[in-house]
Design an enzyme around this catalytic site. Structure first.
Site, PDB file in Angstrom:
ATOM      1  N   GLN A 186       0.816  -1.210   0.000  1.00  0.00           N
ATOM      2  CA  GLN A 186       0.000   0.000   0.000  1.00  0.00           C
ATOM      3  C   GLN A 186       0.856   1.269   0.000  1.00  0.00           C
ATOM      4  O   GLN A 186       0.450   2.308  -0.519  1.00  0.00           O
ATOM      5  CB  GLN A 186      -0.944   0.000   1.195  1.00  0.00           C
ATOM      6  CG  GLN A 186      -1.953  -1.136   1.183  1.00  0.00           C
ATOM      7  CD  GLN A 186      -2.804  -1.147  -0.081  1.00  0.00           C
ATOM      8  OE1 GLN A 186      -3.569  -0.222  -0.342  1.00  0.00           O
ATOM      9  NE2 GLN A 186      -2.643  -2.184  -0.898  1.00  0.00           N
ATOM     10  N   HIS A 195       1.433   3.215  -3.274  1.00  0.00           N
ATOM     11  CA  HIS A 195       0.415   4.068  -3.892  1.00  0.00           C
ATOM     12  C   HIS A 195       0.888   5.505  -4.021  1.00  0.00           C
ATOM     13  O   HIS A 195       0.525   6.199  -4.969  1.00  0.00           O
ATOM     14  CB  HIS A 195      -0.883   4.030  -3.074  1.00  0.00           C
ATOM     15  CG  HIS A 195      -1.796   2.906  -3.447  1.00  0.00           C
ATOM     16  ND1 HIS A 195      -2.633   2.960  -4.523  1.00  0.00           N
ATOM     17  CD2 HIS A 195      -1.995   1.690  -2.877  1.00  0.00           C
ATOM     18  CE1 HIS A 195      -3.319   1.831  -4.612  1.00  0.00           C
ATOM     19  NE2 HIS A 195      -2.950   1.037  -3.622  1.00  0.00           N
ATOM     20  N   GLU A 235      -8.516   3.553   6.025  1.00  0.00           N
ATOM     21  CA  GLU A 235      -9.181   3.072   4.810  1.00  0.00           C
ATOM     22  C   GLU A 235      -9.170   1.546   4.738  1.00  0.00           C
ATOM     23  O   GLU A 235     -10.199   0.914   4.529  1.00  0.00           O
ATOM     24  CB  GLU A 235      -8.471   3.662   3.589  1.00  0.00           C
ATOM     25  CG  GLU A 235      -9.024   3.179   2.262  1.00  0.00           C
ATOM     26  CD  GLU A 235      -8.203   3.660   1.080  1.00  0.00           C
ATOM     27  OE1 GLU A 235      -8.708   3.598  -0.052  1.00  0.00           O
ATOM     28  OE2 GLU A 235      -7.040   4.086   1.271  1.00  0.00           O
ATOM     29  N   HIS A 236      -7.993   0.956   4.869  1.00  0.00           N
ATOM     30  CA  HIS A 236      -7.853  -0.508   4.849  1.00  0.00           C
ATOM     31  C   HIS A 236      -7.331  -0.970   6.201  1.00  0.00           C
ATOM     32  O   HIS A 236      -6.305  -0.477   6.667  1.00  0.00           O
ATOM     33  CB  HIS A 236      -6.849  -0.953   3.790  1.00  0.00           C
ATOM     34  CG  HIS A 236      -7.122  -0.450   2.409  1.00  0.00           C
ATOM     35  ND1 HIS A 236      -6.425   0.614   1.846  1.00  0.00           N
ATOM     36  CD2 HIS A 236      -8.007  -0.865   1.470  1.00  0.00           C
ATOM     37  CE1 HIS A 236      -6.864   0.816   0.620  1.00  0.00           C
ATOM     38  NE2 HIS A 236      -7.832  -0.056   0.368  1.00  0.00           N
ATOM     39  N   ASP A 275      -7.995  -4.452  -3.563  1.00  0.00           N
ATOM     40  CA  ASP A 275      -7.715  -3.448  -4.589  1.00  0.00           C
ATOM     41  C   ASP A 275      -7.944  -3.990  -5.991  1.00  0.00           C
ATOM     42  O   ASP A 275      -8.371  -3.250  -6.880  1.00  0.00           O
ATOM     43  CB  ASP A 275      -6.259  -2.988  -4.485  1.00  0.00           C
ATOM     44  CG  ASP A 275      -6.023  -2.012  -3.353  1.00  0.00           C
ATOM     45  OD1 ASP A 275      -7.007  -1.474  -2.819  1.00  0.00           O
ATOM     46  OD2 ASP A 275      -4.841  -1.793  -3.001  1.00  0.00           O
ATOM     47  N   HIS A 319     -49.042  25.090   7.607  1.00  0.00           N
ATOM     48  CA  HIS A 319     -49.052  23.644   7.763  1.00  0.00           C
ATOM     49  C   HIS A 319     -50.296  23.203   8.537  1.00  0.00           C
ATOM     50  O   HIS A 319     -50.961  22.218   8.187  1.00  0.00           O
ATOM     51  CB  HIS A 319     -47.804  23.182   8.543  1.00  0.00           C
ATOM     52  CG  HIS A 319     -46.538  23.190   7.751  1.00  0.00           C
ATOM     53  ND1 HIS A 319     -45.963  24.347   7.261  1.00  0.00           N
ATOM     54  CD2 HIS A 319     -45.712  22.168   7.385  1.00  0.00           C
ATOM     55  CE1 HIS A 319     -44.847  24.048   6.632  1.00  0.00           C
ATOM     56  NE2 HIS A 319     -44.667  22.724   6.684  1.00  0.00           N
TER      57      HIS A 319
END
Length: 441
Positions: free
Chosen positions: A253, A256, A321-322, A355, A415
């Site tokens: 990761q 990335h 995230e992961h 992924d 109303h």
């Protein structure tokens, strides 16, 4: 962080901000304003400037798509089909879990819910250094499973030509329109529409900081999937974890981008120290080692905690995230954690599977957003709509009386009168604010 936690590797850079740098905000605003005012001409101007790309048409025709797909090796196409089958299957299971319903809450009072697909979606598939073909599966295919009638997909050119594998992935996923456009100008064109491109209702897909900021600025005019930040990974490990596997998965990761956080929380200092040693050993031979090494140096963390309870608690604070669980009993995390984009249980799976191949969606919340949202899924492309119908006069009259009283508590006289009308028309109430009367049936 608790005093009981021991950081044996700390990040040297500050955490990524949730807001974009001022120069990015300004550039993105300029491009969006130009596309809004000048349409296709602006798209062409910025595409030429940023990508040196100005074809006769940015949209690929059927013959062009067929030619590009035919240039892709059959083994690659087979792999794309396999992965898309996994994504389609999981997305269909998600869609099947969302049911329309109608209930009778009072005599003759019917309330219902329908899940209606949006009309048109835009899918951005990144290119350049990392042509994320998997993003085509996650955005285009998921939208089509949801029932979106029109999906317009776009990807940047690659060295002055359409990128074959990305085009093949978008085509096989079911894109109705395929454009070769990149960056802010592509996102703005899809969101706002031009003379030759119809606007969409929602934008999805990852991208660089400029694409992310463009989605942020356009949100409201169109829907978006998520506000995206750098890819994140957090591993929870106990003393049964293999440090070689932990190091490999962290680096998977880290590659990335140089700002990708890579975090290990472990109950074993030995596992933590051996993981650090393995990272140092693996980096020199990793083809993406320069990027991954910067991410590890600047944003890598290894934290030792006294027990798994503390590990899960700290992991929830990160809301990564992961989150990968490498422990003796990985499924415990399902019941102990609440803040994560996606959870990967045990050493037989890994974040890279999520992924690329396993079928769950990889467009996930970052920068702590997992505290309040999940990732992209079929439901993002659906509008959950309600409807109401009253068929019983007595129920309408009763609700009218209560509506009148409830509305006047809030000083909403208009109303209240709508309720009064039903109480009078379908019941025995009198209207003291008008001389109008209803004939009783």
């Amino acid at each position: 962080m608790s005093a009981q936690h021991k950081a044996i590797k700390a990040p040297v850079a500050v955490k990524t901000s949730r807001t974009s740098r001022p120069e990015i905000v300004e550039t993105v605003a300029d491009v969006i304003a130009d596309v809004r005012a000048n349409g296709d001409a602006a798209v062409r101007r910025w595409s030429q400037k940023f990508d040196d790309w100005s074809p006769e048409s940015y949209r690929l025709g059927p013959d062009q798509i067929a030619s590009v797909v035919a240039s892709v090796p059959e083994t690659v196409l087979d792999d794309l089909r396999f992965v898309q089958k996994q994504v389609r299957g999981f997305a269909q299971a998600q869609r099947d879990s969302l049911t329309d319903f109608e209930v009778e809450t009072l005599p003759g009072v019917f309330l219902g819910q329908r899940n209606i697909p949006i009309g048109a979606a835009g899918a951005y598939v990144p290119g350049g250094r990392y042509p994320l073909t998997a993003s085509a599966h996650m955005t285009v295919l998921t939208a089509k499973v949801a029932g979106v009638e029109r999906v317009a997909a776009t990807t940047p050119p690659d060295r002055g030509a359409p990128p074959p594998v990305s085009i093949a992935a978008m085509h096989l996923a079911g894109a109705d329109e395929i454009y070769v456009m990149g960056g802010v100008q592509a996102v703005a064109a899809l969101a706002l529409g031009t003379e030759t491109i119809d606007a969409v209702d929602m934008l999805a897909g990852p991208g660089n900081a400029y694409v992310a900021e463009a989605k942020r600025q356009l949100f409201g005019e169109v829907g978006i999937d998520l506000f995206a930040g750098p890819t994140e990974v957090l591993i929870v490990a106990d003393d049964t974890a293999d440090p070689f596997v932990v190091a490999t998965d962290l680096l998977s990761q880290a590659e990335h981008g140089p700002d990708s956080p890579t975090v290990l929380i472990t109950t074993s200092e030995e596992v933590g120290r051996q993981t650090i040693a393995w990272v140092d050993k693996l980096l020199p031979d990793l083809s993406t080692g320069e990027v991954a090494g910067r991410a590890w140096r600047d944003h890598g963390e290894v934290i030792v905690v006294p027990a798994l309870d503390a590990a899960y608690e700290l992991a929830d604070e990160y809301a990564s995230e992961h989150v990968q669980i490498l422990t003796a009993e990985p499924r415990e995390a399902l019941h102990r954690m609440r803040n994560y984009g996606a959870l990967f249980l045990g050493d037989k799976t890994c974040v890279a599977y999520g992924d690329k191949v396993i079928g769950t969606n990889h467009v996930l919340p970052t920068l702590g957003a997992a505290r309040y949202t999940g990732g992209l899924w079929v439901g993002k492309y659906l509008k959950t709509m309600t409807y109401q119908e009253i068929r019983d006069s007595g129920s309408s009259a009763r609700l009218g009386e209560i509506c009148g009283r409830a509305s006047r508590i809030e000083n909403f006289e208009g109303h209240a009168r709508s309720g009064d009308v039903r109480a009078a028309r379908y019941g025995s109430a009198r209207l003291d604010w008008t001389d109008h009367t209803f004939e009783q049936s």
